[in-house]
Design a protein around this motif. Structure first.
Motif, PDB file in Angstrom:
ATOM      1  N   SER A  95       0.851  -1.187   0.000  1.00 43.28           N
ATOM      2  CA  SER A  95       0.000   0.000   0.000  1.00 43.28           C
ATOM      3  C   SER A  95       0.891   1.243   0.000  1.00 43.28           C
ATOM      4  CB  SER A  95      -0.926   0.002   1.226  1.00 43.28           C
ATOM      5  OG  SER A  95      -1.705   1.185   1.263  1.00 43.28           O
ATOM      6  N   VAL A  96       0.609   2.185  -0.958  1.00 47.69           N
ATOM      7  CA  VAL A  96       1.414   3.420  -1.060  1.00 47.69           C
ATOM      8  C   VAL A  96       0.479   4.607  -1.310  1.00 47.69           C
ATOM      9  CG1 VAL A  96       3.413   2.170  -1.956  1.00 47.69           C
ATOM     10  CG2 VAL A  96       1.762   3.185  -3.556  1.00 47.69           C
ATOM     11  N   HIS A  97       1.070   5.782  -1.191  1.00 43.61           N
ATOM     12  CA  HIS A  97       0.368   7.041  -1.497  1.00 43.61           C
ATOM     13  C   HIS A  97       1.100   7.701  -2.654  1.00 43.61           C
ATOM     14  CE1 HIS A  97      -1.364  11.047  -0.992  1.00 43.61           C
ATOM     15  NE2 HIS A  97      -2.277  10.488  -0.174  1.00 43.61           N
ATOM     16  N   THR A  98       0.353   8.063  -3.716  1.00 39.27           N
ATOM     17  CA  THR A  98       1.001   8.659  -4.893  1.00 39.27           C
ATOM     18  C   THR A  98       1.401  10.110  -4.611  1.00 39.27           C
ATOM     19  OG1 THR A  98      -1.122   9.406  -5.823  1.00 39.27           O
ATOM     20  CG2 THR A  98      -0.371   7.175  -6.394  1.00 39.27           C
ATOM     21  N   TRP A  99       2.293  10.593  -5.486  1.00 41.68           N
ATOM     22  CA  TRP A  99       2.797  11.968  -5.369  1.00 41.68           C
ATOM     23  C   TRP A  99       2.175  12.793  -6.502  1.00 41.68           C
ATOM     24  CZ3 TRP A  99       7.917  12.487  -2.569  1.00 41.68           C
ATOM     25  CH2 TRP A  99       8.212  13.818  -2.277  1.00 41.68           C
ATOM     26  N   ASN A 100       1.785  14.061  -6.146  1.00 45.58           N
ATOM     27  CA  ASN A 100       1.159  14.920  -7.153  1.00 45.58           C
ATOM     28  C   ASN A 100       2.070  15.091  -8.371  1.00 45.58           C
ATOM     29  OD1 ASN A 100      -0.809  15.134  -5.271  1.00 45.58           O
ATOM     30  ND2 ASN A 100      -0.495  17.324  -4.830  1.00 45.58           N
ATOM     31  N   HIS A 101       1.441  14.945  -9.556  1.00 47.03           N
ATOM     32  CA  HIS A 101       2.103  15.192 -10.838  1.00 47.03           C
ATOM     33  C   HIS A 101       3.281  14.250 -11.084  1.00 47.03           C
ATOM     34  CE1 HIS A 101      -0.353  18.815 -11.108  1.00 47.03           C
ATOM     35  NE2 HIS A 101       0.133  19.204  -9.900  1.00 47.03           N
ATOM     36  N   LYS A 102       3.346  13.144 -10.330  1.00 53.27           N
ATOM     37  CA  LYS A 102       4.430  12.194 -10.540  1.00 53.27           C
ATOM     38  C   LYS A 102       3.830  10.788 -10.759  1.00 53.27           C
ATOM     39  CE  LYS A 102       7.910  14.645  -7.833  1.00 53.27           C
ATOM     40  NZ  LYS A 102       8.764  14.998  -8.973  1.00 53.27           N
ATOM     41  N   GLU A 103       4.544   9.992 -11.514  1.00 53.53           N
ATOM     42  CA  GLU A 103       4.123   8.617 -11.786  1.00 53.53           C
ATOM     43  C   GLU A 103       4.539   7.714 -10.618  1.00 53.53           C
ATOM     44  OE1 GLU A 103       4.297   5.941 -15.764  1.00 53.53           O
ATOM     45  OE2 GLU A 103       6.241   6.448 -14.907  1.00 53.53           O
ATOM     46  N   THR A 144       6.398 -10.183  -9.912  1.00 49.46           N
ATOM     47  CA  THR A 144       5.187 -10.997  -9.819  1.00 49.46           C
ATOM     48  C   THR A 144       3.908 -10.168  -9.891  1.00 49.46           C
ATOM     49  OG1 THR A 144       5.257 -10.880  -7.399  1.00 49.46           O
ATOM     50  CG2 THR A 144       6.381 -12.740  -8.448  1.00 49.46           C
ATOM     51  N   ALA A 145       3.949  -8.899  -9.485  1.00 46.74           N
ATOM     52  CA  ALA A 145       2.765  -8.041  -9.537  1.00 46.74           C
ATOM     53  C   ALA A 145       3.235  -6.592  -9.634  1.00 46.74           C
ATOM     54  CB  ALA A 145       1.879  -8.255  -8.313  1.00 46.74           C
ATOM     55  N   VAL A 146       2.377  -5.722 -10.219  1.00 45.70           N
ATOM     56  CA  VAL A 146       2.729  -4.318 -10.410  1.00 45.70           C
ATOM     57  C   VAL A 146       1.702  -3.430  -9.713  1.00 45.70           C
ATOM     58  CG1 VAL A 146       1.444  -4.173 -12.580  1.00 45.70           C
ATOM     59  CG2 VAL A 146       3.305  -2.541 -12.138  1.00 45.70           C
ATOM     60  N   LEU A 147       2.154  -2.334  -9.162  1.00 49.68           N
ATOM     61  CA  LEU A 147       1.287  -1.285  -8.629  1.00 49.68           C
ATOM     62  C   LEU A 147       1.597  -0.020  -9.424  1.00 49.68           C
ATOM     63  CD1 LEU A 147       0.510  -0.501  -4.927  1.00 49.68           C
ATOM     64  CD2 LEU A 147       1.006   1.344  -6.527  1.00 49.68           C
ATOM     65  N   TYR A 148       0.585   0.527 -10.109  1.00 50.72           N
ATOM     66  CA  TYR A 148       0.841   1.654 -11.013  1.00 50.72           C
ATOM     67  C   TYR A 148      -0.247   2.716 -10.846  1.00 50.72           C
ATOM     68  CZ  TYR A 148       1.409   4.376 -15.255  1.00 50.72           C
ATOM     69  OH  TYR A 148       1.597   5.408 -16.144  1.00 50.72           O
ATOM     70  N   ALA A 149       0.205   4.018 -10.932  1.00 48.55           N
ATOM     71  CA  ALA A 149      -0.707   5.167 -10.936  1.00 48.55           C
ATOM     72  C   ALA A 149      -0.121   6.239 -11.849  1.00 48.55           C
ATOM     73  CB  ALA A 149      -0.917   5.707  -9.532  1.00 48.55           C
ATOM     74  N   GLN A 150      -0.960   6.752 -12.747  1.00 45.62           N
ATOM     75  CA  GLN A 150      -0.501   7.816 -13.654  1.00 45.62           C
ATOM     76  C   GLN A 150      -0.361   9.151 -12.916  1.00 45.62           C
ATOM     77  OE1 GLN A 150      -3.392   7.884 -16.810  1.00 45.62           O
ATOM     78  NE2 GLN A 150      -2.423   6.183 -17.906  1.00 45.62           N
ATOM     79  N   PRO A 151       0.433  10.035 -13.453  1.00 48.21           N
ATOM     80  CA  PRO A 151       0.559  11.360 -12.830  1.00 48.21           C
ATOM     81  C   PRO A 151      -0.796  12.061 -12.767  1.00 48.21           C
ATOM     82  CG  PRO A 151       2.276  11.035 -14.459  1.00 48.21           C
ATOM     83  CD  PRO A 151       1.326   9.897 -14.609  1.00 48.21           C
ATOM     84  N   SER A 152      -1.059  12.716 -11.634  1.00 48.28           N
ATOM     85  CA  SER A 152      -2.335  13.390 -11.439  1.00 48.28           C
ATOM     86  C   SER A 152      -2.131  14.569 -10.511  1.00 48.28           C
ATOM     87  CB  SER A 152      -3.354  12.411 -10.848  1.00 48.28           C
ATOM     88  OG  SER A 152      -4.560  13.063 -10.521  1.00 48.28           O
ATOM     89  N   GLU A 153      -3.089  15.503 -10.604  1.00 47.77           N
ATOM     90  CA  GLU A 153      -3.026  16.645  -9.707  1.00 47.77           C
ATOM     91  C   GLU A 153      -3.393  16.244  -8.268  1.00 47.77           C
ATOM     92  OE1 GLU A 153      -5.548  19.639 -11.254  1.00 47.77           O
ATOM     93  OE2 GLU A 153      -4.303  20.018 -13.042  1.00 47.77           O
ATOM     94  N   ARG A 154      -4.085  15.135  -8.136  1.00 49.20           N
ATOM     95  CA  ARG A 154      -4.496  14.688  -6.810  1.00 49.20           C
ATOM     96  C   ARG A 154      -3.707  13.442  -6.430  1.00 49.20           C
ATOM     97  NH1 ARG A 154     -10.808  13.903  -6.727  1.00 49.20           N
ATOM     98  NH2 ARG A 154     -10.251  13.445  -4.549  1.00 49.20           N
ATOM     99  N   SER A 155      -3.247  13.402  -5.211  1.00 54.89           N
ATOM    100  CA  SER A 155      -2.561  12.208  -4.711  1.00 54.89           C
ATOM    101  C   SER A 155      -3.599  11.197  -4.200  1.00 54.89           C
ATOM    102  CB  SER A 155      -1.596  12.581  -3.586  1.00 54.89           C
ATOM    103  OG  SER A 155      -2.309  13.182  -2.521  1.00 54.89           O
ATOM    104  N   LEU A 156      -3.315   9.904  -4.422  1.00 52.58           N
ATOM    105  CA  LEU A 156      -4.261   8.843  -4.081  1.00 52.58           C
ATOM    106  C   LEU A 156      -3.553   7.703  -3.357  1.00 52.58           C
ATOM    107  CD1 LEU A 156      -6.125   8.613  -7.520  1.00 52.58           C
ATOM    108  CD2 LEU A 156      -6.907   9.843  -5.483  1.00 52.58           C
TER     109      LEU A 156
END
Length: 253
Positions: free
Chosen positions: A170-178, A190-202
């Motif tokens: 479990s992680v928290h994304t960074w604004n405007h960063k991948e 074995t598995a990937v966790l991915y989030a595209q750059p966004s203005e909101r962190s998730l």
């Protein structure tokens, strides 16, 4: 009773004694056959002749009681050898069901079951950015670490009990960063966790079941592409966690 008494006199008295009794002599008669021819054999009380003194006397046939001549019982002989066993017969029909027996006493308690266990749960309070290449995510907070199997500085869990493990990241994304991470088993993703750059962190999470052999290592890798790769963190809060535990040992599979 007259016939047996007369027969006894006939057998016991000598020939000359008959004159003393005033009885005439009479020829001997075989007991096994009649003295007369079979065709003209008289009955027990048939008249033979007018001057015969035996007239009117019953014919008596002597009998011998075999039981008087029976000897004493002899001794038992030696027991013979047992004979050969016969052929096995066909199975018989099922008998009636017997009554239910009484309940037996409880046995002694068995040895306690010793179940293998393995678990870890670690976190990272500071954020992490990667501009190029690959990097193993190190952790700075230890929540659960049975038998010290997780190396915080290297960010790796080394399996000591083979079996099936449940893993979660479990992680928290960074604004405007991948955000691009892999859950690794040794050198295999074995598995990937991915989030595209966004203005909101998730908050993002990934989980899976993974079989591990003794000596396998599990870790988290940051993967750099054409954008900055980062995960967010703050010293006061725990945004990044990596956990795993043994579901079933290989000995029970």
């Amino acid at each position: 009773m007259a016939a047996p008494a007369l027969l006894l006199l006939v057998l016991v008295l000598p020939t000359d004694a008959w004159h003393g009794l005033g009885l005439p002599r009479h020829p001997c008669v075989h007991c096994c056959r009649p003295a007369w021819p079979p065709a003209t054999a008289p009955g027990p009380y048939t008249r033979v002749s007018g001057g015969d003194p035996w007239e009117g006397l019953p014919r008596v046939r002597p009998t011998i009681d075999i039981s008087i001549l029976k000897g004493e019982k002899g001794q038992a002989g030696l027991r013979g050898r047992p004979g050969r066993s016969g052929k096995e017969g066909p199975p018989g029909a099922w008998g009636l069901r017997g009554r239910k027996g009484q309940k037996g006493q409880a046995g002694p308690p068995g040895a306690p079951c010793q179940r293998a266990s393995a678990a870890f749960s670690v976190g990272r309070r500071e954020g992490l950015q990667r501009a190029d290449g690959l990097q193993a995510v190190p952790f700075d907070t230890e929540l659960v670490n049975l038998d010290g199997a997780f190396d915080l500085a290297a960010g790796r869990f080394r399996c000591a009990v083979p079996g099936v493990y449940f893993l979660s990241l479990s992680v928290h994304t960074w604004n405007h960063k991948e955000t691009y991470l892999h859950i690794m088993r040794d050198q295999q993703a074995t598995a990937v966790l991915y989030a595209q750059p966004s203005e909101r962190s998730l908050m993002q999470a990934q989980s899976l079941l993974l079989p591990l052999a003794a000596g396998d290592t599990v870790w988290v890798r940051m993967f750099q592409r054409d954008r900055d790769n980062a995960i967010y963190g703050e010293p006061g809060d725990l945004y990044i966690t990596f956990s795993g535990h043994l579901v079933q040992p290989a000995a029970e599979l």
